[in-house]
Design a protein around this motif. Sequence first.
Motif, mmCIF file in Angstrom:
data_model
loop_
_atom_site.group_PDB
_atom_site.id
_atom_site.type_symbol
_atom_site.label_atom_id
_atom_site.label_comp_id
_atom_site.label_asym_id
_atom_site.label_seq_id
_atom_site.Cartn_x
_atom_site.Cartn_y
_atom_site.Cartn_z
ATOM 1 N N SER A 50 -7.979 -8.987 -5.898
ATOM 2 C CA SER A 50 -8.202 -7.555 -5.563
ATOM 3 C C SER A 50 -6.816 -6.799 -5.435
ATOM 4 O O SER A 50 -6.649 -5.468 -5.988
ATOM 5 C CB SER A 50 -9.208 -7.358 -4.596
ATOM 6 O OG SER A 50 -10.450 -8.069 -4.784
ATOM 7 N N TYR B 239 -4.907 -3.660 -7.448
ATOM 8 C CA TYR B 239 -4.517 -2.653 -6.901
ATOM 9 C C TYR B 239 -3.370 -2.492 -7.366
ATOM 10 O O TYR B 239 -2.836 -1.127 -7.567
ATOM 11 C CB TYR B 239 -4.877 -2.758 -5.353
ATOM 12 C CG TYR B 239 -4.093 -1.625 -4.574
ATOM 13 C CD1 TYR B 239 -4.785 -0.242 -4.444
ATOM 14 C CD2 TYR B 239 -2.964 -1.765 -4.183
ATOM 15 C CE1 TYR B 239 -4.170 0.556 -3.775
ATOM 16 C CE2 TYR B 239 -2.124 -0.629 -3.420
ATOM 17 C CZ TYR B 239 -2.815 0.509 -3.227
ATOM 18 O OH TYR B 239 -2.268 1.629 -2.514
ATOM 19 N N LYS C 99 -4.760 -7.858 2.177
ATOM 20 C CA LYS C 99 -4.977 -6.452 1.566
ATOM 21 C C LYS C 99 -3.422 -5.844 1.279
ATOM 22 O O LYS C 99 -2.413 -6.488 1.836
ATOM 23 C CB LYS C 99 -5.660 -5.693 2.653
ATOM 24 C CG LYS C 99 -5.112 -5.503 3.840
ATOM 25 C CD LYS C 99 -5.992 -4.743 5.001
ATOM 26 C CE LYS C 99 -5.352 -4.566 6.284
ATOM 27 N NZ LYS C 99 -6.216 -3.997 7.393
ATOM 28 N N GLU D 100 -5.443 1.515 -7.886
ATOM 29 C CA GLU D 100 -6.907 1.818 -7.595
ATOM 30 C C GLU D 100 -7.467 0.686 -6.762
ATOM 31 O O GLU D 100 -7.240 -0.570 -7.364
ATOM 32 C CB GLU D 100 -7.723 2.368 -8.572
ATOM 33 C CG GLU D 100 -7.216 3.742 -9.235
ATOM 34 C CD GLU D 100 -8.250 4.103 -10.346
ATOM 35 O OE1 GLU D 100 -9.148 3.178 -10.933
ATOM 36 O OE2 GLU D 100 -7.957 5.040 -11.051
ATOM 37 N N ASP D 101 -8.467 0.904 -5.973
ATOM 38 C CA ASP D 101 -9.185 -0.305 -5.303
ATOM 39 C C ASP D 101 -10.104 -0.831 -6.382
ATOM 40 O O ASP D 101 -10.643 -0.227 -6.966
ATOM 41 C CB ASP D 101 -10.137 0.116 -4.224
ATOM 42 C CG ASP D 101 -8.956 0.753 -2.894
ATOM 43 O OD1 ASP D 101 -8.057 0.407 -3.028
ATOM 44 O OD2 ASP D 101 -9.605 1.228 -2.039
ATOM 45 N N ASP E 165 -14.978 3.198 -4.750
ATOM 46 C CA ASP E 165 -15.302 3.874 -3.337
ATOM 47 C C ASP E 165 -16.814 4.356 -3.298
ATOM 48 O O ASP E 165 -17.616 3.888 -4.170
ATOM 49 C CB ASP E 165 -14.308 5.199 -2.935
ATOM 50 C CG ASP E 165 -14.479 6.046 -4.330
ATOM 51 O OD1 ASP E 165 -15.359 6.217 -5.049
ATOM 52 O OD2 ASP E 165 -13.488 7.004 -4.337
ATOM 53 N N THR F 214 -11.165 -6.177 5.321
ATOM 54 C CA THR F 214 -11.085 -4.666 5.093
ATOM 55 C C THR F 214 -12.298 -4.732 3.565
ATOM 56 O O THR F 214 -11.982 -5.316 2.632
ATOM 57 C CB THR F 214 -9.607 -4.142 4.574
ATOM 58 O OG1 THR F 214 -8.918 -4.534 5.551
ATOM 59 C CG2 THR F 214 -9.795 -2.678 4.039
ATOM 60 N N SER G 179 0.768 -1.148 0.027
ATOM 61 C CA SER G 179 -0.136 0.192 0.052
ATOM 62 C C SER G 179 0.916 1.098 -0.009
ATOM 63 O O SER G 179 0.680 2.123 -0.820
ATOM 64 C CB SER G 179 -1.026 0.087 1.430
ATOM 65 O OG SER G 179 -1.803 1.207 1.102
ATOM 66 N N CYS H 13 -9.354 -12.301 -2.491
ATOM 67 C CA CYS H 13 -8.891 -11.095 -2.033
ATOM 68 C C CYS H 13 -7.600 -10.776 -2.820
ATOM 69 O O CYS H 13 -7.059 -9.761 -3.115
ATOM 70 C CB CYS H 13 -8.584 -11.323 -0.559
ATOM 71 S SG CYS H 13 -9.898 -11.462 0.444
ATOM 72 N N SER I 214 -12.842 -2.809 0.822
ATOM 73 C CA SER I 214 -12.502 -3.068 -0.379
ATOM 74 C C SER I 214 -11.731 -4.253 -0.942
ATOM 75 O O SER I 214 -11.578 -4.598 -2.010
ATOM 76 C CB SER I 214 -11.700 -1.868 -0.772
ATOM 77 O OG SER I 214 -12.441 -0.456 -0.592
ATOM 78 N N PHE I 215 -11.177 -4.952 0.146
ATOM 79 C CA PHE I 215 -10.475 -6.268 -0.292
ATOM 80 C C PHE I 215 -11.157 -7.475 0.405
ATOM 81 O O PHE I 215 -10.394 -8.153 0.906
ATOM 82 C CB PHE I 215 -9.019 -5.954 0.328
ATOM 83 C CG PHE I 215 -8.174 -4.885 -0.672
ATOM 84 C CD1 PHE I 215 -7.673 -5.458 -1.863
ATOM 85 C CD2 PHE I 215 -8.307 -3.589 -0.156
ATOM 86 C CE1 PHE I 215 -7.066 -4.359 -2.519
ATOM 87 C CE2 PHE I 215 -7.604 -2.686 -1.034
ATOM 88 C CZ PHE I 215 -6.999 -2.993 -2.131
#
Length: 821
Positions: free
Chosen positions: A206, A210, A144, A215-216, A220, A180, A105, A203, A182-183
Amino acid sequence: MLGPLREDAPRRIGPYEVLARLGAGGMGEVFLARDTDGAGSGVFVAVKTVRRDVAGDPAFRDRFRREIKVAALVDSAYAAAPVGGDADAGVPWLATAYVPGPSLSQAVRRGGPLPVATVRALGADVARALADLHGAGVLHRDLKPGNVMLSVDGPRLIDFGIARSSTATTMTATGLMVGTPSFMSPEHVAGARRVTAASDVFCLGSLLCYAATGEDPFGDGPLAAVLYRVSQAEADLTRVPEELRGTVAACLAVDPEERPTPRELAGLLGAGTGKVFPWPEGVRDHIGEYGRELAQLVASGGPLLEAPPAPAGPVVTPTVPGLHSVPTLAPVAPPTVPAAVAPRKRRKRLLAAVLALAAVAGGLGTYLLWPDPAPPKTPVTAGPPAGPRVPGVSDRGPADASGAVAQNAAQRPAGWKPWRAKLTAPAFGCSAGEKVLVCRTTDGRYEALDPANGKRLWTADLVADPRDDMSFIGPTGGIFIAGGTAVPAVHDGSVALLSGERVQVREARSGAVRWERKSTAGAGMRTQPVVGDGAVFVPTGDDDSGRMTAFALADGRELWTKALTNASLARGEFRDFEPVAYANGLVYALSDGGFVAFDAKTGQQRGQVPPAAKECDSLLVQGRYAYCAPLDATNEAPLVLHRLDATTLAPVGGGPLAVPAGVAKSGAWPTAVSARAAVALDRGAMSWADWGNTSAPEGAFVLDPATGGLLGHYPLPPAGAADGKRQLVSDPLIAGNSLLWADFSSLHLVPLGNGGTSGKERVVPVPGAPGPRAEDPYDRVNSTYLDREIRPPVVLPLGGVAHVVYDTGVVASVALPGEKE
């Protein structure tokens, strides 16, 4: 972020000596610690502790006990290995292998999406980690970007805080989501009891999206909307590169049965385990910063402690940016408890490999070594750390303009031997890296040499008008540089040039132009592109205004631009408004309000010097501090050295450093600063400014960087000898643990101790040096021509080698004393 230990922080947890604070979360705090007992002595771990009030809850203590048992099942080369823990201690704790690097991240936020080859290799290794976990009956359940740490030889999966055995009952109430948003997987949204091994693969899909796009995958907006898109597997993959899109889509299948297994996924990604993990340059730099931080802590010989409050002025605590944070929090009192989980032999070997990487970690640039990822057979204890890898060096030092250049023999060019070369015109500002040494010449051109043998690699002339080939100082003091040509900036395999109203980035070895952009800015005596964070920062204003623009180093995309003046200055007030340094994710520039700091990624202003430091002309950044001072070519003005916070540029300690009166009066200016010493130089007035201080030069002063106190003084010979020949010196730099400067005949080295104490000066002749020479007696009334003036040499120390560039165009490359030739 590596932070200091508070007074109430533990100094020992189980067999571990606590060194620093890594981070905190809702349940507790995590510490960096070192094993001081048994066969694992010397290795580094991240120790997660639990708050006393939380630990008092029997249900939570049971959960933590299960977490330790789950962690004990993990035995993977691609995950941070658990090494011990105790749920029954007064303050429960769990220790895992420490990974010196950013999270995925952090790396993507800072450097943007990763290249396809990197995403493939990263995904394959994380898939292998999942295969190992699932083979042991463990689910991760919170995969994530923040739980994937990036080490020099690949990613490492961390934080099994919500992991559970696949045969155990859930540790959450039915319907309670763990993860989480988004993940998550559709099974996460449906309820924790439905999470399976295939959920971890979803996951991971995803996470790959990213990494490849920044981007997720599920966008959002309101939480309910995100969760709905997750539950329906409605991911937007339009920006995922075509080479990866099919594999990512397979992971994100709504039906768990249609998703590949981790081992199948590793095969689909088609990435093997090579000796060098394909991190892009910016990520290697990022990882290197973490390694340097750990190496500095090891070199200090003790824990990082919170500084006591100063008697006056703002208090600055010694936090050091860099190390990864794992969610958890600190005990109220120091626990000392025995380990309940014995480390396995394989885990010890993995930890030893982690320590080996940390001990050779890089800093201002990339990691200093690229080791074979196979772990050593025996644990490695922490010895003196090697220096970090430096992307490039000029007469200001690295990109932070600190003048302090770490020395690392791994950076010495292959096949290097002492050499001497001659440029076709007088040198006028140079930079060097492992692959190339590039000099600006007084006629506005660039010449590039091979740093291994001095052979010419390429030349470049960006000046459109062939008549614009002279650099001089006019009768009114105006400085004119041929073609507006700036000092080159070498950064690993790239060279940034600014000349002829153009910005260019070239390939270091071949000189091939990668990209070119328009720039109306001219160049001053020391103007130089600044490179960092995957960007090149250059002045782009004109004679009536000052601006700075950030271009992407890879392709020249304009990232942002900022005004540095209000465009209404009188001519006498105009200075070289331009970028001057990069450090800690910030780029520093001179504006009409003095030095300012901008976020390198966004251009958002983060700091500005106070009015008392507005007249500073020179800025040096060292760790958490920045130092600035006015410069005066006549040496009439006394030295005023400000110590500032490196982020906000606010004064530290209430005012300028208390430099001894004798040093201040000399008119010296700062040239280098490290954690050990600050260096100021009085070389006397330059020949084109000899109407000021005509006294003999005072020499180099070694000062305490925190107080300004005098630690050492090294006189210089008179600039002019009785026979009329001049002997000038370069700006002193700090090379490794030595103070270093060059004159027209020799190198001068002074060892610097841990406390900044300086030793005896050593003088080493430079074969092929031109020696002192007499001034050219031409008429200087109308102009001072820089190609005819005697100017100080430039010394570029890198990899235990010093390239010394003389104003005549002679370049000599010699080994620094004490380094193996």
